[in-house]
Design an enzyme around this catalytic site. Structure first.
Site, short mmCIF file in Angstrom:
data_model
loop_
_atom_site.label_atom_id
_atom_site.label_comp_id
_atom_site.label_asym_id
_atom_site.label_seq_id
_atom_site.Cartn_x
_atom_site.Cartn_y
_atom_site.Cartn_z
N ASN A 26 0.80 -1.23 0.00
CA ASN A 26 0.00 0.00 0.00
C ASN A 26 0.83 1.28 0.00
O ASN A 26 0.35 2.33 -0.44
CB ASN A 26 -0.93 -0.03 1.23
CG ASN A 26 -1.59 1.30 1.48
OD1 ASN A 26 -2.52 1.68 0.77
ND2 ASN A 26 -1.10 2.03 2.47
N LYS A 49 1.00 3.46 -11.39
CA LYS A 49 -0.21 2.69 -11.05
C LYS A 49 -0.66 1.80 -12.22
O LYS A 49 -1.23 0.73 -12.00
CB LYS A 49 -1.33 3.62 -10.59
CG LYS A 49 -1.00 4.39 -9.30
CD LYS A 49 -0.72 3.46 -8.10
CE LYS A 49 -0.57 4.22 -6.80
NZ LYS A 49 -0.31 3.34 -5.64
N TYR A 87 3.09 9.30 -11.48
CA TYR A 87 2.12 8.62 -10.60
C TYR A 87 1.19 7.67 -11.38
O TYR A 87 1.16 6.47 -11.08
CB TYR A 87 1.35 9.66 -9.78
CG TYR A 87 0.40 9.04 -8.78
CD1 TYR A 87 0.87 8.32 -7.69
CD2 TYR A 87 -0.98 9.16 -8.93
CE1 TYR A 87 0.01 7.74 -6.77
CE2 TYR A 87 -1.85 8.59 -8.02
CZ TYR A 87 -1.36 7.87 -6.95
OH TYR A 87 -2.22 7.29 -6.04
P1 NAD Z 1 -0.65 8.68 2.92
O1 NAD Z 1 0.35 9.66 2.44
O2 NAD Z 1 -1.62 9.08 3.98
O3 NAD Z 1 0.09 7.34 3.40
C1 NAD Z 1 1.13 6.80 2.64
C2 NAD Z 1 1.77 5.68 3.41
O4 NAD Z 1 2.91 5.26 2.67
C3 NAD Z 1 2.24 6.08 4.79
O5 NAD Z 1 1.97 5.05 5.72
C4 NAD Z 1 3.76 6.24 4.63
O6 NAD Z 1 4.49 5.83 5.77
C5 NAD Z 1 4.06 5.29 3.49
N1 NAD Z 1 5.23 5.76 2.75
C6 NAD Z 1 5.33 6.90 2.02
N2 NAD Z 1 6.59 7.02 1.56
C7 NAD Z 1 7.27 5.93 2.01
C8 NAD Z 1 8.61 5.48 1.88
N3 NAD Z 1 9.52 6.15 1.16
N4 NAD Z 1 8.96 4.32 2.47
C9 NAD Z 1 8.08 3.62 3.19
N5 NAD Z 1 6.79 3.98 3.36
C10 NAD Z 1 6.41 5.14 2.78
O7 NAD Z 1 -1.37 8.22 1.62
P2 NAD Z 1 -2.72 7.42 1.34
O8 NAD Z 1 -3.62 8.38 0.68
O9 NAD Z 1 -3.18 6.65 2.50
O10 NAD Z 1 -2.17 6.44 0.21
C11 NAD Z 1 -2.02 5.05 0.36
C12 NAD Z 1 -2.05 4.42 -1.01
O11 NAD Z 1 -3.30 4.72 -1.63
C13 NAD Z 1 -0.96 4.92 -1.96
O12 NAD Z 1 -0.45 3.83 -2.70
C14 NAD Z 1 -1.71 5.89 -2.86
O13 NAD Z 1 -1.11 5.99 -4.12
C15 NAD Z 1 -3.07 5.21 -2.94
N6 NAD Z 1 -4.18 6.10 -3.33
C16 NAD Z 1 -4.59 7.14 -2.54
C17 NAD Z 1 -5.66 7.94 -2.95
C18 NAD Z 1 -6.16 9.11 -2.12
O14 NAD Z 1 -6.99 9.89 -2.62
N7 NAD Z 1 -5.74 9.28 -0.89
C19 NAD Z 1 -6.30 7.67 -4.16
C20 NAD Z 1 -5.86 6.60 -4.94
C21 NAD Z 1 -4.81 5.81 -4.50
#
Ligand code: NAD
Length: 247
Positions: free
Chosen positions: A90, A159, A155
């Site tokens: 994730n 994906k 990005y």
């Molecule tokens: P967030 O930024 O709140 O959390 C991201 C997580 O990834 C955190 O736990 C962080 O510790 C970890 N992370 C980031 N960089 C890192 C690194 N270099 N090494 C290790 N861990 C790392 O983001 P989120 O919105 O919860 O996103 C989680 C996933 O969902 C991602 O893959 C993101 O692409 C995907 N996503 C999010 C959304 C949205 O709208 N929030 C939409 C589509 C997909």
């Protein structure tokens, strides 16, 4: 729904990953969450243990850009819990840079975390899953893996790669009883989105057929389903959880 199963969730300290960890614990799984720093991992662990001292939850903070480091962290989970039934990849970073403004190494940084690190976690986990007779892998993709997005090309590129890896490994690993799926969230209320002003979020929500942005729990529910025996014949699927928002 997940009693007796052990899960690893990368990026489990906040946002969607934290919601997945919590739902997995509520559904009876043992969970090891991976984060990027000791402080954030400790904070997540103490908040979960405060909420329910009976939950079996542990944490680690391997450098996801280092294949050997990730392998050691995965092996440590197997050492401690005896098996890994569920791997959730994730952790991810987004991007919105215009293509001509990209700096040296910026594209590679996004691909490295969003794609390479998934492969680094999958490789040692598959060995463990094959030995134990099966398991399941779920990757966090995104709505933009279907539509692309104008800006931050690293990005959506990353994906699209996640979807390709998911479908291909589902075909390769099906005979080993390992299911591989992805979840493609739409706009979800994590730290990143919550920081945006109301005036920006409201028009976005109005354009979504369900008339609201997603909550981390909406997305986490899909991860529970896909990890459970309810999804025993589901593999190679990219499940959209986006309120039918298609950019
Ligand atoms: P967030 O930024 O709140 O959390 C991201 C997580 O990834 C955190 O736990 C962080 O510790 C970890 N992370 C980031 N960089 C890192 C690194 N270099 N090494 C290790 N861990 C790392 O983001 P989120 O919105 O919860 O996103 C989680 C996933 O969902 C991602 O893959 C993101 O692409 C995907 N996503 C999010 C959304 C949205 O709208 N929030 C939409 C589509 C997909």
């Amino acid at each position: 729904m997940l009693r007796g199963k052990t899960a690893v969730v990368t990026g489990g300290t906040r946002g969607i990953g934290f919601a997945i960890v919590k739902k997995y614990l509520e559904n009876g799984a043992k969970v090891v969450l991976f984060g990027s720093r000791k402080e954030t991992v400790d904070k997540a662990l103490s908040s979960l243990r405060n909420e329910n001292p009976d939950w079996e939850v542990d944490g680690a903070y391997p450098d996801l850009s280092d294949a050997r480091n990730v392998e050691e962290a995965i092996e440590a989970v197997k050492e401690k819990f005896g098996r890994i039934d569920i791997l959730v990849n994730n952790a991810g970073i987004s991007d919105s840079t215009k293509v001509d403004n990209y700096e040296q190494g910026q594209f590679e940084k996004v691909i490295s975390l969003n794609v390479n690190s998934i492969f680094y976690a999958i490789r040692p986990t598959v060995k463990i899953m094959k030995e134990q007779g099966g398991g399941c892998i779920i990757n966090t993709s995104s709505m933009v893996s279907i539509s692309g997005q104008p800006g931050g090309v690293a990005y959506p590129t990353s994906k699209f790669a996640v979807n390709g890896l998911t479908l291909s490994l589902a075909r390769e690993l099906g005979p080993s009883n390992i299911r591989v799926n992805a979840v493609a969230p739409g706009i979800t209320r994590t730290d990143m989105v919550a920081a945006l002003p109301k005036e920006m979020i409201e028009p976005m929500a109005a354009a979504i057929p369900l008339r609201r942005i997603g909550e981390p729990e909406d997305v986490a529910n899909a991860f529970v389903f896909l990890a459970s025996d309810m999804a025993s014949y589901v593999t190679g699927e990219v499940l959209s959880v986006d309120g039918a928002m298609r950019a």
